[in-house]
Scaffold this active site. Structure first.
Site, PDB file in Angstrom:
ATOM      1  N   ALA A  48       0.843  -1.206   0.000  1.00 48.65           N
ATOM      2  CA  ALA A  48       0.000   0.000   0.000  1.00 48.65           C
ATOM      3  C   ALA A  48       0.873   1.249   0.000  1.00 48.65           C
ATOM      4  CB  ALA A  48      -0.910   0.004   1.221  1.00 48.65           C
ATOM      5  N   GLU A 134      11.487  -4.336  16.194  1.00 43.80           N
ATOM      6  CA  GLU A 134      12.936  -4.175  16.387  1.00 43.80           C
ATOM      7  C   GLU A 134      13.452  -2.875  15.770  1.00 43.80           C
ATOM      8  OE1 GLU A 134      15.257  -6.566  18.080  1.00 43.80           O
ATOM      9  OE2 GLU A 134      15.895  -4.494  18.055  1.00 43.80           O
ATOM     10  N   GLY A 139      17.175   1.647  14.893  1.00 42.39           N
ATOM     11  CA  GLY A 139      17.225   1.122  13.520  1.00 42.39           C
ATOM     12  C   GLY A 139      17.670  -0.324  13.400  1.00 42.39           C
ATOM     13  N   LYS A 210      11.903   7.054  21.949  1.00 38.34           N
ATOM     14  CA  LYS A 210      12.622   5.770  21.963  1.00 38.34           C
ATOM     15  C   LYS A 210      12.952   5.363  23.403  1.00 38.34           C
ATOM     16  CE  LYS A 210      14.577   6.634  17.411  1.00 38.34           C
ATOM     17  NZ  LYS A 210      15.694   7.282  16.713  1.00 38.34           N
ATOM     18  N   GLY A 312      18.477   4.766   8.147  1.00 40.03           N
ATOM     19  CA  GLY A 312      18.826   4.442   6.765  1.00 40.03           C
ATOM     20  C   GLY A 312      17.910   3.321   6.293  1.00 40.03           C
TER      21      GLY A 312
HETATM   22  P1  NAP Z   1       8.831   7.314   4.003  1.00 43.06           P
HETATM   23  O1  NAP Z   1      10.038   7.227   3.129  1.00 43.06           O
HETATM   24  O2  NAP Z   1       8.150   8.616   4.169  1.00 43.06           O
HETATM   25  O3  NAP Z   1       7.767   6.256   3.426  1.00 43.06           O
HETATM   26  C1  NAP Z   1       6.445   6.184   3.883  1.00 43.06           C
HETATM   27  C2  NAP Z   1       5.664   5.323   2.902  1.00 43.06           C
HETATM   28  O4  NAP Z   1       4.334   5.125   3.410  1.00 43.06           O
HETATM   29  C3  NAP Z   1       5.510   5.942   1.521  1.00 43.06           C
HETATM   30  O5  NAP Z   1       5.673   4.952   0.532  1.00 43.06           O
HETATM   31  C4  NAP Z   1       4.078   6.462   1.500  1.00 43.06           C
HETATM   32  O6  NAP Z   1       3.478   6.412   0.221  1.00 43.06           O
HETATM   33  C5  NAP Z   1       3.387   5.437   2.407  1.00 43.06           C
HETATM   34  N1  NAP Z   1       2.204   5.978   3.072  1.00 43.06           N
HETATM   35  C6  NAP Z   1       2.151   6.979   3.993  1.00 43.06           C
HETATM   36  N2  NAP Z   1       0.865   7.182   4.379  1.00 43.06           N
HETATM   37  C7  NAP Z   1       0.115   6.288   3.703  1.00 43.06           C
HETATM   38  C8  NAP Z   1      -1.268   6.007   3.661  1.00 43.06           C
HETATM   39  N3  NAP Z   1      -2.132   6.690   4.408  1.00 43.06           N
HETATM   40  N4  NAP Z   1      -1.700   5.001   2.855  1.00 43.06           N
HETATM   41  C9  NAP Z   1      -0.823   4.314   2.080  1.00 43.06           C
HETATM   42  N5  NAP Z   1       0.501   4.537   2.075  1.00 43.06           N
HETATM   43  C10 NAP Z   1       0.958   5.515   2.871  1.00 43.06           C
HETATM   44  O7  NAP Z   1       9.152   6.771   5.455  1.00 43.06           O
HETATM   45  P2  NAP Z   1      10.362   5.811   5.916  1.00 43.06           P
HETATM   46  O8  NAP Z   1      11.599   6.617   6.108  1.00 43.06           O
HETATM   47  O9  NAP Z   1      10.413   4.622   5.025  1.00 43.06           O
HETATM   48  O10 NAP Z   1       9.878   5.399   7.385  1.00 43.06           O
HETATM   49  C11 NAP Z   1       8.857   4.442   7.568  1.00 43.06           C
HETATM   50  C12 NAP Z   1       8.748   4.105   9.048  1.00 43.06           C
HETATM   51  O11 NAP Z   1       9.992   3.570   9.492  1.00 43.06           O
HETATM   52  C13 NAP Z   1       8.454   5.300   9.964  1.00 43.06           C
HETATM   53  O12 NAP Z   1       7.611   4.898  11.022  1.00 43.06           O
HETATM   54  C14 NAP Z   1       9.828   5.681  10.484  1.00 43.06           C
HETATM   55  O13 NAP Z   1       9.772   6.336  11.759  1.00 43.06           O
HETATM   56  C15 NAP Z   1      10.449   4.301  10.630  1.00 43.06           C
HETATM   57  N6  NAP Z   1      11.908   4.314  10.620  1.00 43.06           N
HETATM   58  C16 NAP Z   1      12.563   4.867   9.574  1.00 43.06           C
HETATM   59  C17 NAP Z   1      13.955   4.898   9.577  1.00 43.06           C
HETATM   60  C18 NAP Z   1      14.714   5.503   8.421  1.00 43.06           C
HETATM   61  O14 NAP Z   1      15.936   5.518   8.472  1.00 43.06           O
HETATM   62  N7  NAP Z   1      14.060   5.971   7.370  1.00 43.06           N
HETATM   63  C19 NAP Z   1      14.657   4.361  10.677  1.00 43.06           C
HETATM   64  C20 NAP Z   1      13.944   3.764  11.734  1.00 43.06           C
HETATM   65  C21 NAP Z   1      12.559   3.748  11.684  1.00 43.06           C
HETATM   66  P3  NAP Z   1       3.950   7.417  -0.955  1.00 43.06           P
HETATM   67  O15 NAP Z   1       5.370   7.022  -1.239  1.00 43.06           O
HETATM   68  O16 NAP Z   1       3.041   7.131  -2.094  1.00 43.06           O
HETATM   69  O17 NAP Z   1       3.827   8.784  -0.394  1.00 43.06           O
END
Ligand code: NAP
Length: 435
Positions: A48, A134, A139, A210, A312
């Site tokens: 999704a 986890e 991360g 956290k 990351g």
């Molecule tokens: P991101 O790049 O912003 O990706 C979010 C994804 O979710 C996008 O593909 C977005 O779709 C989709 N999305 C958001 N709202 C939605 C909805 N209502 N219905 C359907 N799809 C939806 O975020 P991310 O960096 O991957 O992070 C994801 C999670 O991992 C978060 O909770 C973050 O705190 C956690 N996290 C991330 C990291 C990191 O390094 N990035 C590290 C630890 C934890 P679109 O692409 O179409 O907008």
């Protein structure tokens, strides 16, 4: 050994951004190895997103993508749900819906867990399925599973973590390159480590969320972000870092969760996030740039340190993938691994914590001043561990590191010092961890 019969597990992934796309790629690359080792054949059957026309760079046919996250959760052919969309809603509703349908959930969403963890833990427990997270704290570093499983019987006393890579990067730049806070922050922003609005990172909110999750798991206690005292790094200057180094320390933003014994003999927990002087010989002092680490202390285990990448896409996806394999294996066994009941414990306010402190004072450079200053410390029962004078005349500065003292007593000491004629101003005040 006979060939294991493969169990097909169909995975619904909510979100395909940094973490989701890296996860889908990892599953694609590694599913053969996982199947050989575990007998579980993982297939990403639905993803999704908000916008299906974006190329995610993943090896999936277009019909796997949908904008209807609810339909992914409700699809009876989906066995496990991975939530990597972030934010509170609709993530919370979707996770609850999946759990109520008896589907294990893997999430990387620390914001959701910190704010609604207990509701989700109870729902998972009620449904007898896994809720694994986890990746939500530090991360890629495996720390949730050790706290939940390996250390479940351990009388843990304190967990300290560098759990925010952005602030660690900024402090490392200030320390190693003499960069100002503002320059280090803009470098972090240009490298994509910091958001354009960096408040959540630099003011300690992210680390606080956290810390609440860590404290809940480490002590089996109900801890929410509002219980966490936090101070950020925006007030830390290069002068502070240099002064700390001269006294054998570096400065890190630490999340500290401690188990304490209350006056009536019960368990209480103190959780806080603040810039902290860390002795250069302490393992946490070697954690630089955007790396994270969690340092665990227990009555039987002694000291442990977990170190690695805290963020990351691919490192975070690695932790999500491990959870996914675990959830699939538990699903095959027919039962999840419960988190266990969280107790209501007293949360000790910051005034009751015990810490060592660093303090700098601008003072008049004349005989008797040191004795007056020392008398104020002594009057509140705060003993001085080390002291140095820097500069002379109008530039004279005294820098102190104290032994352990109660926060309230230390604050009273600051009040008393502020009333001395010889003290021109109170400079930096920072907490110090013991070595
Ligand atoms: P991101 O790049 O912003 O990706 C979010 C994804 O979710 C996008 O593909 C977005 O779709 C989709 N999305 C958001 N709202 C939605 C909805 N209502 N219905 C359907 N799809 C939806 O975020 P991310 O960096 O991957 O992070 C994801 C999670 O991992 C978060 O909770 C973050 O705190 C956690 N996290 C991330 C990291 C990191 O390094 N990035 C590290 C630890 C934890 P679109 O692409 O179409 O907008």
């Amino acid at each position: 050994m006979g060939q294991m019969e493969a169990t097909d597990v169909r995975v619904g992934v909510l979100g395909c951004g940094n973490v989701g796309a890296a996860l889908v790629t990892l599953v694609d690359e590694q599913s053969g190895v996982v199947s050989e080792r575990t007998g579980i054949s993982l297939e990403v059957a639905a993803i999704a997103v908000r916008n299906t026309s974006v190329d995610r760079g993943v090896e999936c046919s277009a019909d796997v993508f949908t904008t209807d996250a609810e339909a992914v959760v409700n699809d009876p052919s989906i066995d496990v749900v991975v939530e990597v969309m972030g934010g509170i809603e609709p993530a919370r509703q979707l996770v609850l819906a999946a759990l109520s349908l008896g589907k294990p959930v893997v999430t990387a969403n620390k914001e959701l867990l910190a704010a609604h963890g207990e509701e989700l833990y109870v729902a998972a427990e009620g449904a007898g399925v896994d809720l694994l997270f986890e990746a939500a704290v530090a991360g890629a570093i495996p720390i949730m599973r050790p706290l939940r499983e390996s250390l479940a019987g351990e009388p843990l006393t304190r967990v300290m973590g560098i759990v925010n890579g952005t602030t660690n990067f900024i402090l490392s730049r200030m320390s190693d390159h003499g960069a100002t806070y503002a320059d280090a922050l803009s470098e972090a922003q240009s490298l994509g480590y910091a958001e354009s609005d960096p408040t959540a990172d630099v003011e300690g909110f992210d680390a606080g969320a956290k810390a609440a999750v860590i404290a809940s798991l480490a002590f089996g206690a109900r801890v929410v972000p509002a219980d966490v005292y936090h101070e950020g790094i925006s007030g830390v200057g290069v002068d502070d870092i240099e002064a700390a180094r001269a006294m054998g320390h570096c400065i890190k933003l630490l999340a500290v969760a401690e188990r304490k014994t209350s006056v009536d003999g019960g368990v209480e927990v103190a959780v806080r996030v603040h810039p902290t002087l860390v002795p250069l010989a302490h393992p946490l002092a070697a954690v630089n740039d955007s790396f994270n680490a969690v340092f665990v202390e227990g009555g039987a285990v002694g000291e442990l340190m977990f170190y690695g990448r805290g963020a990351g896409g691919r490192p975070t996806a690695s932790a999500v993938f491990g959870d996914l394999i675990d959830a699939a294996a538990n699903l095959r066994r027919g039962h999840g691994a419960p988190i266990g009941a969280l107790r209501d414990v007293r949360i000790a306010p910051i005034g009751e914590i015990e810490s060592a402190y660093y303090l700098s004072l601008e003072v008049d450079d004349r005989p008797g001043v040191l004795a007056d200053v020392a008398a104020v410390f002594g009057g509140y029962g705060v003993s001085i561990k080390s002291m140095e004078q820097v500069g002379m005349g109008a530039e004279a500065q005294l820098r102190f590191i104290t032994h352990l003292a109660c926060e309230n007593d230390f604050q009273a000491t600051l009040g008393g010092l502020g009333e001395l004629d010889a003290v021109r101003s109170i400079g930096s005040v920072l907490r110090v961890i013991d070595d």
